[in-house]
Design a protein around this motif. Structure first.
Motif, PDB file in Angstrom:
ATOM      1  N   THR A   1      32.778  23.425  36.664  1.00  0.00           N
ATOM      2  CA  THR A   1      32.672  22.803  35.351  1.00  0.00           C
ATOM      3  C   THR A   1      32.954  23.814  34.248  1.00  0.00           C
ATOM      4  O   THR A   1      33.720  23.535  33.324  1.00  0.00           O
ATOM      5  CB  THR A   1      31.271  22.191  35.158  1.00  0.00           C
ATOM      6  N   TYR A   2      32.318  24.982  34.313  1.00  0.00           N
ATOM      7  CA  TYR A   2      32.499  26.035  33.312  1.00  0.00           C
ATOM      8  C   TYR A   2      32.657  27.379  34.016  1.00  0.00           C
ATOM      9  O   TYR A   2      31.920  27.667  34.966  1.00  0.00           O
ATOM     10  CB  TYR A   2      31.286  26.165  32.385  1.00  0.00           C
ATOM     11  N   LEU A   3      33.560  28.201  33.519  1.00  0.00           N
ATOM     12  CA  LEU A   3      33.672  29.609  33.922  1.00  0.00           C
ATOM     13  C   LEU A   3      33.969  30.389  32.651  1.00  0.00           C
ATOM     14  O   LEU A   3      34.937  30.095  31.947  1.00  0.00           O
ATOM     15  CB  LEU A   3      34.786  29.814  34.951  1.00  0.00           C
ATOM     16  N   TRP A   4      33.101  31.344  32.352  1.00  0.00           N
ATOM     17  CA  TRP A   4      33.248  32.117  31.125  1.00  0.00           C
ATOM     18  C   TRP A   4      32.884  33.564  31.404  1.00  0.00           C
ATOM     19  O   TRP A   4      31.933  33.841  32.135  1.00  0.00           O
ATOM     20  CB  TRP A   4      32.339  31.551  30.034  1.00  0.00           C
ATOM     21  N   VAL A   5      33.662  34.478  30.790  1.00  0.00           N
ATOM     22  CA  VAL A   5      33.375  35.908  30.856  1.00  0.00           C
ATOM     23  C   VAL A   5      33.398  36.439  29.425  1.00  0.00           C
ATOM     24  O   VAL A   5      34.341  36.153  28.664  1.00  0.00           O
ATOM     25  CB  VAL A   5      34.416  36.653  31.726  1.00  0.00           C
ATOM     26  N   ASP A   6      32.370  37.198  29.063  1.00  0.00           N
ATOM     27  CA  ASP A   6      32.312  37.810  27.742  1.00  0.00           C
ATOM     28  C   ASP A   6      33.574  38.636  27.512  1.00  0.00           C
ATOM     29  O   ASP A   6      34.051  39.322  28.422  1.00  0.00           O
ATOM     30  CB  ASP A   6      31.061  38.695  27.649  1.00  0.00           C
ATOM     31  N   GLU A   7      34.078  38.563  26.298  1.00  0.00           N
ATOM     32  CA  GLU A   7      35.338  39.234  25.959  1.00  0.00           C
ATOM     33  C   GLU A   7      35.331  40.720  26.329  1.00  0.00           C
ATOM     34  O   GLU A   7      36.347  41.267  26.769  1.00  0.00           O
ATOM     35  CB  GLU A   7      35.600  39.070  24.455  1.00  0.00           C
ATOM     36  N   ARG A   8      34.202  41.388  26.188  1.00  0.00           N
ATOM     37  CA  ARG A   8      34.107  42.824  26.507  1.00  0.00           C
ATOM     38  C   ARG A   8      34.333  43.113  27.985  1.00  0.00           C
ATOM     39  O   ARG A   8      34.629  44.238  28.366  1.00  0.00           O
ATOM     40  CB  ARG A   8      32.743  43.377  26.098  1.00  0.00           C
ATOM     41  N   HIS A   9      34.183  42.100  28.845  1.00  0.00           N
ATOM     42  CA  HIS A   9      34.274  42.317  30.293  1.00  0.00           C
ATOM     43  C   HIS A   9      35.512  41.674  30.924  1.00  0.00           C
ATOM     44  O   HIS A   9      35.685  41.730  32.141  1.00  0.00           O
ATOM     45  CB  HIS A   9      33.005  41.781  30.965  1.00  0.00           C
ATOM     46  N   ARG A  10      36.346  41.050  30.102  1.00  0.00           N
ATOM     47  CA  ARG A  10      37.541  40.385  30.639  1.00  0.00           C
ATOM     48  C   ARG A  10      38.556  41.412  31.132  1.00  0.00           C
ATOM     49  O   ARG A  10      38.623  42.533  30.642  1.00  0.00           O
ATOM     50  CB  ARG A  10      38.169  39.486  29.576  1.00  0.00           C
ATOM     51  N   GLY A  11      39.342  41.000  32.115  1.00  0.00           N
ATOM     52  CA  GLY A  11      40.381  41.868  32.663  1.00  0.00           C
ATOM     53  C   GLY A  11      39.879  42.885  33.670  1.00  0.00           C
ATOM     54  O   GLY A  11      40.627  43.770  34.084  1.00  0.00           O
ATOM     55  N   ARG A  12      38.640  42.761  34.088  1.00  0.00           N
ATOM     56  CA  ARG A  12      38.045  43.718  35.032  1.00  0.00           C
ATOM     57  C   ARG A  12      37.672  43.072  36.366  1.00  0.00           C
ATOM     58  O   ARG A  12      36.961  43.668  37.167  1.00  0.00           O
ATOM     59  CB  ARG A  12      36.807  44.354  34.419  1.00  0.00           C
ATOM     60  N   GLY A  13      38.073  41.821  36.561  1.00  0.00           N
ATOM     61  CA  GLY A  13      37.817  41.163  37.835  1.00  0.00           C
ATOM     62  C   GLY A  13      36.539  40.358  37.901  1.00  0.00           C
ATOM     63  O   GLY A  13      36.218  39.788  38.950  1.00  0.00           O
ATOM     64  N   MET A  14      35.794  40.285  36.806  1.00  0.00           N
ATOM     65  CA  MET A  14      34.527  39.559  36.847  1.00  0.00           C
ATOM     66  C   MET A  14      34.750  38.063  37.088  1.00  0.00           C
ATOM     67  O   MET A  14      34.032  37.444  37.874  1.00  0.00           O
ATOM     68  CB  MET A  14      33.717  39.750  35.570  1.00  0.00           C
ATOM     69  N   GLY A  15      35.731  37.473  36.420  1.00  0.00           N
ATOM     70  CA  GLY A  15      36.005  36.049  36.615  1.00  0.00           C
ATOM     71  C   GLY A  15      36.357  35.749  38.057  1.00  0.00           C
ATOM     72  O   GLY A  15      35.881  34.771  38.637  1.00  0.00           O
ATOM     73  N   ALA A  16      37.179  36.620  38.651  1.00  0.00           N
ATOM     74  CA  ALA A  16      37.558  36.440  40.057  1.00  0.00           C
ATOM     75  C   ALA A  16      36.336  36.555  40.964  1.00  0.00           C
ATOM     76  O   ALA A  16      36.208  35.796  41.937  1.00  0.00           O
ATOM     77  CB  ALA A  16      38.619  37.456  40.454  1.00  0.00           C
ATOM     78  N   ARG A  17      35.435  37.474  40.659  1.00  0.00           N
ATOM     79  CA  ARG A  17      34.226  37.638  41.472  1.00  0.00           C
ATOM     80  C   ARG A  17      33.305  36.430  41.358  1.00  0.00           C
ATOM     81  O   ARG A  17      32.752  35.967  42.360  1.00  0.00           O
ATOM     82  CB  ARG A  17      33.480  38.913  41.068  1.00  0.00           C
TER      83      ARG A  17
END
Length: 151
Positions: free
Chosen positions: A77-93
């Motif tokens: 339904t929702y997937l969000w990563v704080d802008e400071r942590h984007r591009g580091r693989g957190m969303g994929a994890r």
């Protein structure tokens, strides 16, 4: 021929909404052997699935995924990563962990919706395929429905 009169009403009515949902569910269950087979099983109801990325030092929310499993599917339904942590693989994890939990629950596939300015390319990199694109939803934006086979 008898013509029955009725009126249309437009106010929000939760009791009628629930009655409508019940009647639609009964109609769908009667018409579909697949839905009929789900009745009385654990897959009959949505089961919430949440994955959180929480900062160890201050307990701040760095990202998260909210979804549910139903009928052997994961619905994100929702997937969000704080802008400071984007591009580091957190969303994929986060997504991978949700898929892993869903697989343990017996899910064989996942689905989600995203807009063109959000993350369709990200999801494709995670193995999702575009099943449908809805242009101008809302106006000027394309919404994508993506799916993925799990396992």
């Amino acid at each position: 021929m008898v013509c029955r009169m009725f009126r249309l009403e437009t106010e929000v009515d939760k009791a009628r909404r629930d009655l409508l949902r019940t009647r639609l569910r009964e109609t769908n269950t009667a018409a579909s052997p697949v839905l009929r087979a789900l009745r009385g099983t654990p897959d009959e109801r949505d089961v919430p699935l949440h994955v959180w990325a929480v900062n160890d030092t201050d307990d701040a929310l760095a990202g998260g995924l909210v979804g549910y499993t139903w009928a052997s599917w994961l619905h994100v339904t929702y997937l969000w990563v704080d802008e400071r942590h984007r591009g580091r693989g957190m969303g994929a994890r986060l997504l991978s962990e949700a898929e892993h939990i869903a697989s343990r629950r017996g899910c064989h596939a996942a689905r989600l919706e995203t807009w063109d300015f959000q993350a369709p390319r990200f999801y494709e990199k995670q193995g999702y395929e575009v099943a449908c694109a809805v242009p101008d939803y809302p106006p000027g934006i394309t919404e994508y429905l993506l799916t993925k086979r799990l396992g």
